[in-house]
Design a protein around this motif. Structure first.
Motif, short mmCIF file in Angstrom:
data_model
loop_
_atom_site.label_atom_id
_atom_site.label_comp_id
_atom_site.label_asym_id
_atom_site.label_seq_id
_atom_site.Cartn_x
_atom_site.Cartn_y
_atom_site.Cartn_z
N PHE A 103 31.80 43.17 37.24
CA PHE A 103 32.12 43.38 38.65
C PHE A 103 32.89 42.15 39.15
O PHE A 103 32.41 41.02 39.02
CB PHE A 103 30.86 43.57 39.48
CG PHE A 103 30.03 44.75 39.01
CD1 PHE A 103 30.37 46.04 39.40
CD2 PHE A 103 28.95 44.57 38.17
CE1 PHE A 103 29.63 47.12 38.96
CE2 PHE A 103 28.20 45.65 37.73
CZ PHE A 103 28.54 46.93 38.12
N VAL A 104 34.06 42.37 39.71
CA VAL A 104 34.91 41.28 40.20
C VAL A 104 35.22 41.53 41.68
O VAL A 104 35.61 42.63 42.06
CB VAL A 104 36.23 41.21 39.38
CG1 VAL A 104 37.11 40.08 39.90
CG2 VAL A 104 35.94 41.03 37.90
N ASP A 105 34.99 40.50 42.48
CA ASP A 105 35.30 40.56 43.91
C ASP A 105 34.57 41.68 44.64
O ASP A 105 35.12 42.29 45.56
CB ASP A 105 36.82 40.71 44.14
CG ASP A 105 37.61 39.55 43.58
OD1 ASP A 105 37.14 38.40 43.67
OD2 ASP A 105 38.72 39.80 43.04
N GLU A 106 33.34 41.95 44.26
CA GLU A 106 32.55 43.00 44.91
C GLU A 106 31.57 42.40 45.91
O GLU A 106 31.08 41.29 45.72
CB GLU A 106 31.76 43.82 43.87
CG GLU A 106 32.62 44.66 42.96
CD GLU A 106 33.21 45.89 43.64
OE1 GLU A 106 32.82 46.22 44.78
OE2 GLU A 106 34.05 46.53 43.00
N ASP A 107 31.28 43.14 46.96
CA ASP A 107 30.30 42.72 47.96
C ASP A 107 29.01 43.51 47.75
O ASP A 107 28.96 44.71 47.99
CB ASP A 107 30.84 42.96 49.37
CG ASP A 107 29.90 42.46 50.45
OD1 ASP A 107 28.79 41.97 50.14
OD2 ASP A 107 30.27 42.55 51.63
N PHE A 108 27.99 42.81 47.25
CA PHE A 108 26.67 43.41 47.06
C PHE A 108 25.66 42.77 48.02
O PHE A 108 24.46 42.78 47.75
CB PHE A 108 26.18 43.20 45.62
CG PHE A 108 26.94 43.98 44.58
CD1 PHE A 108 26.71 45.34 44.42
CD2 PHE A 108 27.86 43.36 43.76
CE1 PHE A 108 27.39 46.06 43.45
CE2 PHE A 108 28.54 44.08 42.79
CZ PHE A 108 28.31 45.43 42.63
N SER A 109 26.12 42.21 49.12
CA SER A 109 25.20 41.53 50.04
C SER A 109 24.17 42.53 50.58
O SER A 109 24.51 43.64 50.96
CB SER A 109 25.97 40.87 51.18
OG SER A 109 26.76 41.81 51.86
N GLY A 110 22.90 42.10 50.55
CA GLY A 110 21.81 42.91 51.07
C GLY A 110 21.40 44.08 50.20
O GLY A 110 20.53 44.86 50.59
#
Length: 151
Positions: free
Chosen positions: A36-43
């Motif tokens: 995974f590159v440049d992904e937002d998995f926040s929260g």
């Protein structure tokens, strides 16, 4: 592969296990790298997803919980305030920010003991003082290449 991992990431963010399984298999089998590159998995709650051989490059995982498995790789990622309580994981991290990490007495970052132990490694990562002490008591390898990075 990039399109596949983007769809897998979307399924994880939606907490949709059937979609995750449809997107991942047979494209990426267990034991194969899911990058995974440049992904937002926040929260995100990763509790129902198998994460062994996940690679996170330049990702945001701030506030995520239940990241578990082995091995999991983090490079140039923000992993602040992540909840590792009760988790068993082998982590290879380089140039990441783990400040605010939550953990408890059940959290394990080393499997087995002695020469055969599988140990997590944090290289040039930012850690709170108490988290660093916790990791070192378990036998986690912590390496700092940059004197400006506070361990």
């Amino acid at each position: 592969m990039n399109t596949i991992t983007r769809r897998i990431a979307a399924a994880i963010r939606a907490n949709d296990l059937p979609a995750y399984q449809r997107e991942r298999y047979p494209a990426i089998q267990e034991g194969e790298i899911a990058r995974f590159v440049d992904e937002d998995f926040s929260g995100v709650d990763f509790g129902q997803f198998v994460m062994g051989f996940f690679v996170f490059e330049n990702c945001n995982l701030d506030g995520a919980k239940y990241i578990y498995g082995q091995p999991i790789y983090f490079t140039d990622s923000s992993v602040r305030n992540v909840d590792f309580c009760g988790v068993k994981a082998i982590i290879e991290a380089k140039d990441c920010d783990f400040r605010g990490m939550k953990y408890d007495e059940k959290t394990q970052f080393v499997y087995d003991s002695g020469k055969l132990a599988a140990r997590s490694r944090f290289m040039n990562c930012r850690l709170d003082d108490e988290a660093q002490k916790f990791l070192m008591r378990q036998g986690v390898v912590i390496i700092s290449y940059d004197k400006h990075v506070k361990l």
